[in-house]
Write an enzyme that holds these catalytic residues in place. Structure first.
Site, mmCIF file in Angstrom:
data_model
loop_
_atom_site.group_PDB
_atom_site.id
_atom_site.type_symbol
_atom_site.label_atom_id
_atom_site.label_comp_id
_atom_site.label_asym_id
_atom_site.label_seq_id
_atom_site.Cartn_x
_atom_site.Cartn_y
_atom_site.Cartn_z
ATOM 1 N N GLY A 44 12.033 95.068 10.276
ATOM 2 C CA GLY A 44 10.908 95.028 11.203
ATOM 3 C C GLY A 44 10.103 96.308 11.088
ATOM 4 O O GLY A 44 10.144 97.002 10.069
ATOM 5 N N ARG A 45 9.395 96.649 12.160
ATOM 6 C CA ARG A 45 8.595 97.868 12.128
ATOM 7 C C ARG A 45 9.318 99.092 12.663
ATOM 8 O O ARG A 45 8.886 100.227 12.445
ATOM 9 C CB ARG A 45 7.276 97.659 12.882
ATOM 10 C CG ARG A 45 6.288 96.806 12.113
ATOM 11 C CD ARG A 45 4.877 96.911 12.655
ATOM 12 N NE ARG A 45 4.734 96.305 13.981
ATOM 13 C CZ ARG A 45 4.552 96.984 15.097
ATOM 14 N NH1 ARG A 45 4.535 98.308 15.074
ATOM 15 N NH2 ARG A 45 4.402 96.354 16.246
ATOM 16 N N GLU A 91 10.118 102.307 10.454
ATOM 17 C CA GLU A 91 9.054 103.256 10.096
ATOM 18 C C GLU A 91 9.186 104.547 10.886
ATOM 19 O O GLU A 91 9.051 105.650 10.335
ATOM 20 C CB GLU A 91 7.682 102.637 10.356
ATOM 21 C CG GLU A 91 7.342 101.444 9.500
ATOM 22 C CD GLU A 91 6.005 100.823 9.863
ATOM 23 O OE1 GLU A 91 5.504 99.994 9.079
ATOM 24 O OE2 GLU A 91 5.456 101.165 10.934
ATOM 25 N N CYS A 148 15.649 94.228 4.855
ATOM 26 C CA CYS A 148 14.194 94.230 4.975
ATOM 27 C C CYS A 148 13.628 95.656 4.922
ATOM 28 O O CYS A 148 13.782 96.342 3.930
ATOM 29 C CB CYS A 148 13.787 93.506 6.259
ATOM 30 S SG CYS A 148 12.053 93.011 6.313
ATOM 31 N N HIS A 149 12.978 96.124 6.010
ATOM 32 C CA HIS A 149 12.427 97.474 6.057
ATOM 33 C C HIS A 149 13.458 98.513 6.480
ATOM 34 O O HIS A 149 13.141 99.711 6.525
ATOM 35 C CB HIS A 149 11.242 97.521 7.032
ATOM 36 C CG HIS A 149 10.008 96.837 6.526
ATOM 37 N ND1 HIS A 149 9.900 95.470 6.443
ATOM 38 C CD2 HIS A 149 8.831 97.343 6.070
ATOM 39 C CE1 HIS A 149 8.701 95.146 5.975
ATOM 40 N NE2 HIS A 149 8.038 96.261 5.731
ATOM 41 N N TYR A 153 12.741 94.460 1.477
ATOM 42 C CA TYR A 153 11.503 93.695 1.500
ATOM 43 C C TYR A 153 10.655 94.187 0.325
ATOM 44 O O TYR A 153 10.557 95.399 0.102
ATOM 45 C CB TYR A 153 10.777 93.901 2.834
ATOM 46 C CG TYR A 153 9.512 93.098 2.930
ATOM 47 C CD1 TYR A 153 9.553 91.707 3.013
ATOM 48 C CD2 TYR A 153 8.273 93.722 2.883
ATOM 49 C CE1 TYR A 153 8.402 90.964 3.063
ATOM 50 C CE2 TYR A 153 7.100 92.984 2.941
ATOM 51 C CZ TYR A 153 7.168 91.605 3.024
ATOM 52 O OH TYR A 153 6.007 90.863 3.064
#
Length: 390
Positions: free
Chosen positions: A285-286, A289, A315-316, A335
């Site tokens: 997801g985000r 970050e 993923c992320h 990802y």
């Protein structure tokens, strides 16, 4: 291993997002063959899902969830081909309960005394199939009048995660998606499955707008096996929530984002001691970050790596691993848009083709996106020495 056991899911548009995907992917991760069908749809077609959650109103709120891909065709489903049936909740059961073909199929499972596991509003279909008479069961609380009128013996879901197993009739019922760990555990019991090597403790690193499936599927799947799972977030404590994001491909050049469920944390970040854990899970997801900028998060990751304890990241999530410097010389995926980050961090990039592909290099397990959960969870179970047999 699970030998040839097959489970059927009957779903429809606006099935609850968690209530279809968590048990679907968890059971596949445990080794079962799982088919999901919808009347009027074929293999490869999709059902839209609904995110149901309590956000301060008198009843749950609804928003759009992921698109759920069917992997079998309803017209070809026969009860004799399966060992168990799962009925997820959401709004789909309202109209599935008036579909004569669905009702007949459900009745066949009930009459054969095969395990039937139904959650939330799924019991509307059981009521229509006359499959509740004389059976102890629960459901989403608003369904109590229907369950009672259908002859069911109502069991209060207190707390909302409580589930019940009427072993005389092989009926497992739950009230809502917080009950998934017990719901799945009871289904494993009904199927005669045995779980070994699950006395483990797993840490999950969370943050606002982590991907909805990528946190809840592994958390509840591992809890269903008997793991203790501590989900933590910097600056938050037990019982606090993180907001999640629904990431999906809907015809654009990149994924769309919609609001997901509110995810309740189960432990305090500030008291995490890596020595207490057997493995680490990093959802995507985000959130990664900004979590990749948190020195304490990076220190935790490095401690798991230095101890050669399994690290499973999807993923992320690999953005955090890259920032922690633990990817150098490791075969891994992520990802696809995270490839430059992985390569710059010294990782040996593995193409996720198909997107459900996962890779294990020693104690490092990586996946590209939530469609990979069955293999992702299975590889983590393997790394921790956990088996499911039936």
């Amino acid at each position: 291993m699970v030998k040839g056991k097959k489970i059927l899911f009957i779903v429809g548009d606006y099935v609850e997002d968690y209530e279809v995907m968590v048990p679907f992917q968890a059971l596949m991760a445990f080794g079962f063959n799982v088919d999901a069908v919808c009347p009027g749809r074929k293999e490869g077609e999709v059902c839209r899902t609904a995110v149901h959650d309590f956000v301060g109103d008198q009843t749950y709120a609804e928003s759009r969830g992921h698109n759920f891909v069917l992997n079998a065709t309803f017209d070809e489903a026969r009860s004799e081909s399966y060992d168990a049936l799962v009925l997820p909740g959401g709004r789909a059961p309202e109209y599935l309960s008036v579909d004569a073909r669905v009702v007949a199929l459900v009745r066949e499972f009930a009459e054969a005394r095969k395990p039937v596991a139904s959650i939330c509003h799924g019991q509307l279909v059981l009521a229509a199939a006359d499959a509740l008479q004389g059976r102890k069961c629960t459901a989403y609380p608003a369904l109590k009048p229907v369950v009672t009128a259908a002859g069911g013996i109502w069991a209060d879901p207190e707390p909302i995660s409580a589930c019940f197993y009427d072993d005389t009739h092989n009926l497992i019922t739950g009230a809502a998606w917080p009950g998934h760990p017990e719901f799945l555990g009871l289904l494993l019991l009904a199927l005669g499955a045995k779980v070994q090597g699950s006395d483990k403790r797993v840490l999950v690193l969370c943050g606002d707008f982590m991907e909805d499936y990528e946190v809840m599927v592994p958390v509840q799947a591992l809890q269903a096996l008997g793991y203790r799972v501590d989900a933590v977030c910097p600056g938050r404590k037990t019982g606090d929530v993180c907001r999640t994001a629904v990431h999906d491909f809907e015809g654009d050049q990149t994924y769309t984002e919609k609001p997901g469920h509110n995810f309740a944390l189960t432990a305090d970040f500030d008291v995490v001691n890596v020595v207490d854990y057997d493995a680490l899970v990093v959802p995507g997801g985000r959130a990664p970050e900004y979590l990749a900028l948190n020195a304490r998060v990076l220190d935790i990751v490095r401690q798991f790596d230095a101890s050669s304890k399994p690290i499973a990241s999807i993923c992320h999530g690999q953005q955090i691993l890259a920032a922690a410097g633990v990817l150098k010389g490791k075969r891994c995926t992520a990802y696809p848009a995270v490839k430059p980050t992985v390569v710059l961090a010294g990782g040996e990039w593995q193409e996720p083709d198909p997107i459900s592909r996962c890779f294990r290099d020693g104690h490092l397990i990586t996946g590209a996106a939530w469609p990979a959960h069955p293999e992702f969870i299975s590889l983590l179970m393997e790394a921790l020495g956990t088996t499911v047999t039936a």
